[in-house]
Write a protein that holds these residues in place. Structure first.
Motif, PDB file in Angstrom:
ATOM      1  N   LEU A 165       0.781  -1.234   0.000  1.00  0.00           N
ATOM      2  CA  LEU A 165       0.000   0.000   0.000  1.00  0.00           C
ATOM      3  C   LEU A 165       0.814   1.286   0.000  1.00  0.00           C
ATOM      4  O   LEU A 165       0.363   2.320  -0.512  1.00  0.00           O
ATOM      5  N   ASN A 166       1.993   1.279   0.612  1.00  0.00           N
ATOM      6  CA  ASN A 166       2.623   2.538   0.987  1.00  0.00           C
ATOM      7  C   ASN A 166       2.938   3.491  -0.166  1.00  0.00           C
ATOM      8  O   ASN A 166       2.720   4.702  -0.028  1.00  0.00           O
ATOM      9  N   PRO A 167       3.458   3.026  -1.308  1.00  0.00           N
ATOM     10  CA  PRO A 167       3.682   3.982  -2.392  1.00  0.00           C
ATOM     11  C   PRO A 167       2.398   4.696  -2.822  1.00  0.00           C
ATOM     12  O   PRO A 167       2.425   5.896  -3.133  1.00  0.00           O
ATOM     13  N   TRP A 168       1.277   3.969  -2.822  1.00  0.00           N
ATOM     14  CA  TRP A 168      -0.006   4.598  -3.153  1.00  0.00           C
ATOM     15  C   TRP A 168      -0.447   5.541  -2.047  1.00  0.00           C
ATOM     16  O   TRP A 168      -0.879   6.673  -2.305  1.00  0.00           O
ATOM     17  N   LEU A 169      -0.330   5.104  -0.781  1.00  0.00           N
ATOM     18  CA  LEU A 169      -0.770   5.931   0.338  1.00  0.00           C
ATOM     19  C   LEU A 169      -0.015   7.256   0.390  1.00  0.00           C
ATOM     20  O   LEU A 169      -0.615   8.324   0.544  1.00  0.00           O
ATOM     21  N   TYR A 170       1.301   7.201   0.270  1.00  0.00           N
ATOM     22  CA  TYR A 170       2.111   8.410   0.376  1.00  0.00           C
ATOM     23  C   TYR A 170       2.081   9.228  -0.911  1.00  0.00           C
ATOM     24  O   TYR A 170       2.320  10.443  -0.874  1.00  0.00           O
ATOM     25  N   GLY A 171       1.788   8.574  -2.043  1.00  0.00           N
ATOM     26  CA  GLY A 171       1.763   9.290  -3.308  1.00  0.00           C
ATOM     27  C   GLY A 171       0.504  10.102  -3.521  1.00  0.00           C
ATOM     28  O   GLY A 171       0.560  11.278  -3.898  1.00  0.00           O
ATOM     29  N   ARG A 172      -0.651   9.462  -3.270  1.00  0.00           N
ATOM     30  CA  ARG A 172      -1.910  10.192  -3.452  1.00  0.00           C
ATOM     31  C   ARG A 172      -3.013   9.721  -2.512  1.00  0.00           C
ATOM     32  O   ARG A 172      -3.958  10.455  -2.235  1.00  0.00           O
ATOM     33  N   GLY A 173      -2.882   8.496  -2.007  1.00  0.00           N
ATOM     34  CA  GLY A 173      -3.932   7.973  -1.143  1.00  0.00           C
ATOM     35  C   GLY A 173      -4.146   8.761   0.126  1.00  0.00           C
ATOM     36  O   GLY A 173      -5.244   8.784   0.688  1.00  0.00           O
ATOM     37  N   PHE A 174      -3.092   9.458   0.602  1.00  0.00           N
ATOM     38  CA  PHE A 174      -3.206  10.239   1.832  1.00  0.00           C
ATOM     39  C   PHE A 174      -4.280  11.319   1.732  1.00  0.00           C
ATOM     40  O   PHE A 174      -4.839  11.749   2.743  1.00  0.00           O
ATOM     41  N   GLN A 175      -4.582  11.751   0.507  1.00  0.00           N
ATOM     42  CA  GLN A 175      -5.595  12.788   0.323  1.00  0.00           C
ATOM     43  C   GLN A 175      -6.986  12.307   0.735  1.00  0.00           C
ATOM     44  O   GLN A 175      -7.873  13.116   0.986  1.00  0.00           O
ATOM     45  N   SER A 176      -7.172  10.983   0.805  1.00  0.00           N
ATOM     46  CA  SER A 176      -8.470  10.433   1.155  1.00  0.00           C
ATOM     47  C   SER A 176      -8.569  10.054   2.632  1.00  0.00           C
ATOM     48  O   SER A 176      -9.588   9.531   3.068  1.00  0.00           O
ATOM     49  N   LEU A 177      -7.515  10.326   3.409  1.00  0.00           N
ATOM     50  CA  LEU A 177      -7.506   9.972   4.823  1.00  0.00           C
ATOM     51  C   LEU A 177      -7.916  11.160   5.695  1.00  0.00           C
ATOM     52  O   LEU A 177      -7.871  12.318   5.268  1.00  0.00           O
ATOM     53  N   ASN A 178      -8.299  10.858   6.932  1.00  0.00           N
ATOM     54  CA  ASN A 178      -8.619  11.884   7.910  1.00  0.00           C
ATOM     55  C   ASN A 178      -7.334  12.245   8.654  1.00  0.00           C
ATOM     56  O   ASN A 178      -6.828  11.455   9.449  1.00  0.00           O
ATOM     57  N   ASP A 179      -6.794  13.416   8.391  1.00  0.00           N
ATOM     58  CA  ASP A 179      -5.535  13.824   9.014  1.00  0.00           C
ATOM     59  C   ASP A 179      -5.749  14.061  10.509  1.00  0.00           C
ATOM     60  O   ASP A 179      -6.730  14.697  10.921  1.00  0.00           O
ATOM     61  N   ILE A 180      -4.844  13.546  11.332  1.00  0.00           N
ATOM     62  CA  ILE A 180      -4.936  13.689  12.786  1.00  0.00           C
ATOM     63  C   ILE A 180      -3.879  14.689  13.227  1.00  0.00           C
ATOM     64  O   ILE A 180      -2.692  14.514  12.942  1.00  0.00           O
ATOM     65  N   THR A 181      -4.299  15.733  13.939  1.00  0.00           N
ATOM     66  CA  THR A 181      -3.387  16.834  14.271  1.00  0.00           C
ATOM     67  C   THR A 181      -3.304  17.119  15.766  1.00  0.00           C
ATOM     68  O   THR A 181      -2.706  18.124  16.162  1.00  0.00           O
ATOM     69  N   GLU A 182      -3.883  16.245  16.598  1.00  0.00           N
ATOM     70  CA  GLU A 182      -3.831  16.452  18.043  1.00  0.00           C
ATOM     71  C   GLU A 182      -3.374  15.181  18.738  1.00  0.00           C
ATOM     72  O   GLU A 182      -3.641  14.074  18.274  1.00  0.00           O
ATOM     73  N   GLY A 183      -2.708  15.362  19.878  1.00  0.00           N
ATOM     74  CA  GLY A 183      -2.284  14.234  20.680  1.00  0.00           C
ATOM     75  C   GLY A 183      -0.805  13.915  20.513  1.00  0.00           C
ATOM     76  O   GLY A 183      -0.114  14.503  19.679  1.00  0.00           O
ATOM     77  N   SER A 184      -0.312  12.981  21.317  1.00  0.00           N
ATOM     78  CA  SER A 184       1.101  12.584  21.278  1.00  0.00           C
ATOM     79  C   SER A 184       1.230  11.165  21.800  1.00  0.00           C
ATOM     80  O   SER A 184       0.258  10.573  22.282  1.00  0.00           O
ATOM     81  N   ASN A 185       2.449  10.613  21.724  1.00  0.00           N
ATOM     82  CA  ASN A 185       2.685   9.238  22.174  1.00  0.00           C
ATOM     83  C   ASN A 185       3.850   9.186  23.164  1.00  0.00           C
ATOM     84  O   ASN A 185       4.957   8.790  22.817  1.00  0.00           O
ATOM     85  N   PRO A 186       3.642   9.597  24.403  1.00  0.00           N
ATOM     86  CA  PRO A 186       4.727   9.639  25.383  1.00  0.00           C
ATOM     87  C   PRO A 186       5.351   8.272  25.631  1.00  0.00           C
ATOM     88  O   PRO A 186       4.728   7.228  25.448  1.00  0.00           O
ATOM     89  N   GLY A 187       6.598   8.302  26.063  1.00  0.00           N
ATOM     90  CA  GLY A 187       7.334   7.078  26.373  1.00  0.00           C
ATOM     91  C   GLY A 187       8.800   7.397  26.575  1.00  0.00           C
ATOM     92  O   GLY A 187       9.248   8.527  26.326  1.00  0.00           O
ATOM     93  N   CYS A 188       9.570   6.429  27.059  1.00  0.00           N
ATOM     94  CA  CYS A 188      11.005   6.611  27.295  1.00  0.00           C
ATOM     95  C   CYS A 188      11.288   7.820  28.191  1.00  0.00           C
ATOM     96  O   CYS A 188      12.307   8.502  28.050  1.00  0.00           O
ATOM     97  N   GLY A 189      10.341   8.122  29.098  1.00  0.00           N
ATOM     98  CA  GLY A 189      10.528   9.244  30.003  1.00  0.00           C
ATOM     99  C   GLY A 189      10.364  10.602  29.364  1.00  0.00           C
ATOM    100  O   GLY A 189      10.771  11.620  29.931  1.00  0.00           O
ATOM    101  N   THR A 190       9.751  10.654  28.166  1.00  0.00           N
ATOM    102  CA  THR A 190       9.546  11.920  27.455  1.00  0.00           C
ATOM    103  C   THR A 190       8.069  12.081  27.099  1.00  0.00           C
ATOM    104  O   THR A 190       7.259  11.183  27.286  1.00  0.00           O
TER     105      THR A 190
END
Length: 578
Positions: free
Chosen positions: A525-550
């Motif tokens: 999937l990835n060449p399609w997803l990063y090439g043009r498929g990303f335009q059809s996704l819901n972009d996520i712009t909030e939140g984070s993934n803490p770990g490793c003491g950061t």
């Protein structure tokens, strides 16, 4: 003419080299890989029982080192003349065939150690020799190793491994890795029972699965169910049309397998029109199957794959290590699936290891096997992990801190699924695994997206990760508050384990439409997803993934190492395929 000249030259060189080796000893050994100490969470139980044998895989470097990956990109990149012109099992074998000199050298070495030719076979798509039933004593001599029985402190699982092995100097250039040797892999399941959370701001408190009332900022839902997911990702109005041509595979490791009774109860409550959903079980290398003693991981994987993709046929692969725990789970399953003439178009895998816990060359070898599936038109989905950017302090043996991305997700030839929660908009789930590989360089399809992320990140966390490595995840889906049936009980679970079959189910629906219209499936999937498929996704712009003491990485506009490119929108993705 040039090709045949090269083969002639190689044959002459091989004959000359073999003649030289006949005059010297195969005992001129050099370490191929070793650990400074027994890997973390493992303990030695001493020598394995008398009579223990090992099936050894000897991974040989191919004659044309770049042919497999080059072909994968050709058949996976929209606009390329070979886009979706997938290969057969036999064609893949031809693509990765070793050099004649490599085969001659390795066979000469094995003959020197009295390895019977009848115990040697070619496997893993054409570039691996498997030695069947090698005694531990013989393996120690062959590899300059010291195999022992080891037990995983947390799971209690036992394996036969060595902390170091060697090869003759003459073979180092020809052999990528030998397994099982130093690969102390005990894959983790990527689910967990939810920690206590403050539910006072939940929009609804219902398990009906109907969309919750939206809040002024973002909406929260008390329970994630099939009807909620099908509404959120816009699949509810699509009815699959294929007649058994399209198949979704779910991989179980660690002796995990699901209950058909729990699946029926789950579907009857949460997707009543699919109450007759079922699956086929394939036992791989003594994986086993006892439907009266299911596992939670397997249950949630099959329930949500079915919930999204019904009535597309499902296969569950119950995968074991084989007798005495001598094989690795990944290689057991890959060995099986690569040998099949027909493979599922979509595959979901919800297990991982910390990348740095595995030998680099072993990880590279496993990654190449996934590339072979992509060349054959398979979309492989893997969970990104549930520990954010890493569990605990993430200190290495030398005391330095290093973020801990998950393998096989760090392999560039699979699609990795992170986690989200809430909706309108969705935000990153704090548990969502993400980061950058220390073993695999950034693939070309990620160049623009990852570069943009680094422009936003700046120098933050500099030195704690590999800025030139493959970034994960690629895509995301809901990962908290899932209703799951286990032993007849309706309970709540969370993790990228469940997000992964959710995405796999949606990809399987896209493949269904392609097959119905006479086209080939999506494949890698990835060449399609990063090439043009990303335009059809819901972009996520909030939140984070803490770990490793950061505080971890932050979700931003565009790609990020928390939620990837975003979450699916089936109808928009379908339009991208026209």
């Amino acid at each position: 003419m040039y090709y045949y000249h090269c083969i002639f030259v190689l044959s002459v060189l091989a004959t000359s080299l073999l003649g030289g080796l006949a005059k010297q000893s195969w005992e001129d050994m050099r370490t191929k890989h070793s650990w400074n100490a027994i890997p973390r969470n493992w303990e030695s139980l001493g020598r394995p029982p008398s009579g223990t044998t090992i099936d050894l895989y000897i991974a040989l470097k191919p004659q044309h080192e770049n042919a497999l990956v080059d072909t994968l990109y050709e058949v996976s990149e929209p606009g390329h003349p070979r886009y979706r012109a997938y290969l057969t099992k036999e064609q893949v074998a031809e693509l990765v065939v070793p050099r004649p000199v490599t085969l001659k050298l390795v066979h000469s070495w094995l003959e020197h150690h009295s390895i019977s030719s009848s115990s040697i076979s070619m496997t893993h798509g054409g570039n691996t020799l498997m030695l069947k039933g090698v005694s531990v004593t013989q393996a120690n001599t062959l590899l300059g190793a010291s195999y022992q029985l080891y037990r995983h402190i947390e799971s209690g699982e036992t394996v036969v491994r060595t902390v170091s092995y060697s090869l003759p100097v003459a073979l180092h250039w020809h052999v990528l890795t030998v397994a099982p040797t130093t690969s102390f892999d005990s894959p983790r399941t990527q689910w967990q029972t939810p920690r206590t959370r403050n539910r006072s701001d939940r929009a609804v408190k219902s398990t009906s699965g109907e969309p919750a009332t939206m809040l002024s900022s973002r909406a929260k839902v008390d329970s994630v169910t099939p009807s909620f997911l099908r509404w959120l990702y816009d699949t509810e109005s699509y009815t699959p049309n294929t007649q058994g041509e399209n198949v979704l595979g779910v991989v179980g490791l660690l002796g995990d397998y699901p209950s058909p009774t729990d699946l029926t109860a789950f579907m009857q409550k949460y997707r009543s029109e699919a109450g007759d959903a079922t699956f086929t079980v394939v036992d791989v290398n003594d994986g086993g199957y006892d439907p009266t003693h299911p596992n939670e991981e397997a249950n949630m994987d099959i329930q949500y794959a079915e919930a999204m993709a019904y009535p597309i046929p499902h296969i569950f692969y119950s995968t074991g290590r084989g007798p005495s725990g001598t094989e690795t789970y990944y290689m057991s399953w890959l060995d099986y699936i690569l040998d099949q003439e027909n493979v599922p178009q979509t595959i979901s895998i919800s297990y991982d290891n910390e990348e740095l816990s595995l030998p680099r060359e072993y990880a590279i070898y496993v990654c190449y096997q996934f590339a072979k599936l992509g060349v054959r038109g398979v979309s492989v989905m893997l969970a990104s992990g549930d520990d954010g950017i890493g569990k605990g302090t993430c200190q290495k043996d030398d005391g330095t801190v290093r973020f801990r991305p998950s393998f096989p997700g760090t392999c560039p030839y699979v699609t990795v699924v992170g986690g989200t929660t809430d909706y309108n908009p969705e935000v990153a789930a704090a548990l969502s695994g993400g980061g950058f590989s220390d073993y695999f360089k950034r693939p070309r399809y990620q160049e623009e997206a990852v570069t943009t992320f680094f422009q936003d990140l700046g120098s933050r966390y500099e030195g704690l990760y590999n800025a030139s490595g493959r970034g994960i995840p690629d895509i995301a889906a809901q990962a908290l508050g899932f209703r799951v049936f286990f032993n007849g009980n309706d309970q709540e679970e969370e993790g990228t384990s469940i997000a992964t079959p959710v995405v796999a189910g949606i990809i399987s629906l896209l493949n269904d439409w392609l097959i119905m219209t006479g086209q080939e499936p999506l494949g890698f999937l990835n060449p399609w997803l990063y090439g043009r498929g990303f335009q059809s996704l819901n972009d996520i712009t909030e939140g984070s993934n803490p770990g490793c003491g950061t505080d971890g990485f932050s979700a931003i506009a565009g790609w990020d190492p928390v939620t990837g490119l975003g979450t699916p929108n089936f109808r928009n993705m379908l339009e991208q395929l026209f």
